[in-house]
Design an enzyme around this catalytic site. Structure first.
Site, PDB file in Angstrom:
ATOM      1  N   PRO A   2      85.509  15.490  50.580  1.00 25.41           N
ATOM      2  CA  PRO A   2      84.131  15.890  50.318  1.00 25.41           C
ATOM      3  C   PRO A   2      83.655  15.373  48.965  1.00 25.41           C
ATOM      4  CG  PRO A   2      85.409  17.727  51.183  1.00 25.41           C
ATOM      5  CD  PRO A   2      86.384  16.634  50.898  1.00 25.41           C
ATOM      6  N   GLU A   3      82.413  14.900  48.928  1.00 27.39           N
ATOM      7  CA  GLU A   3      81.882  14.342  47.692  1.00 27.39           C
ATOM      8  C   GLU A   3      80.970  15.352  47.002  1.00 27.39           C
ATOM      9  OE1 GLU A   3      80.817  10.222  47.868  1.00 27.39           O
ATOM     10  OE2 GLU A   3      82.221   9.840  49.500  1.00 27.39           O
ATOM     11  N   LYS A  51      83.323  17.359  41.760  1.00 26.31           N
ATOM     12  CA  LYS A  51      83.928  17.792  43.015  1.00 26.31           C
ATOM     13  C   LYS A  51      84.669  19.114  42.866  1.00 26.31           C
ATOM     14  CE  LYS A  51      84.592  13.015  44.552  1.00 26.31           C
ATOM     15  NZ  LYS A  51      85.562  12.029  45.081  1.00 26.31           N
ATOM     16  N   ARG A 247      91.889   3.700  46.858  1.00 22.86           N
ATOM     17  CA  ARG A 247      91.013   4.268  47.883  1.00 22.86           C
ATOM     18  C   ARG A 247      90.519   3.145  48.785  1.00 22.86           C
ATOM     19  NH1 ARG A 247      88.782   8.840  45.556  1.00 22.86           N
ATOM     20  NH2 ARG A 247      87.942   9.377  47.604  1.00 22.86           N
TER      21      ARG A 247
END
Length: 284
Positions: A2-3, A51, A247
């Site tokens: 989740p950002e 976050k 990533r």
């Protein structure tokens, strides 16, 4: 993962349900917090920081991070969850007489004095959705980016010490809109272009706080092996950053010309594609 926009929305929901009310239930299913009891404390506020989520209650802060699979859910106290989730994934339960908040599969859970929150979030750069965002924050981010001119711009945008709240989705989509390869060196992008890029990240995450769906609207993220929605070129994905922090960076080779040092050119399937689709793409 989740950002920042998702975490911001979670903080808003938790604040509406918990703030100003005393806790009647406190169940922290985390080894270091198993004996902690927050019952009787009034929740002052719930805020996001990049976050990270911070639940502040009379001098203490319960800090959580969702990592890859975590989430917070709110339902009426005494009522069951509206959607089924495995009970063994519950990491925290906070309840007042009206509402119950459940932290599911949280990646981090800590309790510190509110005055010592910096131990957990003090390393973060300016919060792209924070109340203190403004020209000074933009200049601070640009300066931090330019401090490492040889670093890949996509990797730098994901560094929460530079800019808090941006993840792989908003990194990939903003770079696509600006026509920049994720592997372009920060120094080659240029100061003014970086300033525009940072402001674009802010606008995109603000749109996300209004619950705009990500997947169906994205240009490149999670669309590896599919045609670019702008030019038709096959969208690709490759790792960016150093292991173990590497990533995935999705990009269009035509719309985002520039270096792609980690892409081996092999056929690729869309993220989450079934095995049959993946095998068909490999046969092409």
């Amino acid at each position: 993962m989740p950002e920042g926009d998702v975490v911001w929305r979670s903080a808003q929901r938790l604040h509406a349900a918990l703030a100003g009310r005393p806790l009647v239930r406190s169940d922290l299913r985390w080894p270091s917090l198993a004996t902690v009891d927050l019952r009787g404390r009034v929740v002052d506020e719930v805020v996001s920081r990049g976050k990270h989520l911070l639940v502040r209650a009379e001098g203490l802060t319960l800090h959580s991070h969702l990592r890859m699979e975590g989430s917070w859910h709110v339902h009426a106290t005494g009522q069951p969850w509206r959607t089924a989730r495995a009970s063994h994934g519950v990491r925290a339960v906070l309840a007042n007489a009206e509402w119950t908040a459940v932290g599911h599969r949280l990646g981090m859970l800590d309790l510190v004095p509110t005055g010592e929150e910096a131990r957990l979030v003090g390393h973060l750069g300016p919060d792209v959705l924070g109340p203190g965002w403004g020209p000074a924050a933009v200049e601070a981010v640009v300066a931090a980016l330019l401090a490492q001119p040889q670093r890949a711009v996509g990797e730098a945008l994901l560094d929460q010490r530079v800019l808090a709240g941006v993840g792989t989705y908003f990194m990939a989509e903003a770079l696509f809109l600006r026509g920049l390869s994720p592997w372009s060196p920060v120094g080659a992008v240029g100061e003014e272009a970086l300033r525009v890029l940072v402001e674009l990240e802010r606008r995109m995450l603000l749109a996300g706080t209004k619950d705009v769906a990500h997947g169906s609207l994205g240009h490149v993220h999670a669309r590896s092996g599919l045609p670019c929605r702008r030019c038709g070129t096959t969208v690709r994905v490759a790792p960016i950053g150093q292991t173990p922090q590497a990533r995935s960076a999705f990009y269009c080779p035509h719309c985002q010309p520039g270096p792609t040092p980690t892409d081996d050119g092999a056929p690729q399937a869309p993220l989450g594609a079934c095995r049959e689709v993946s095998r068909e793409i490999r046969r092409r």
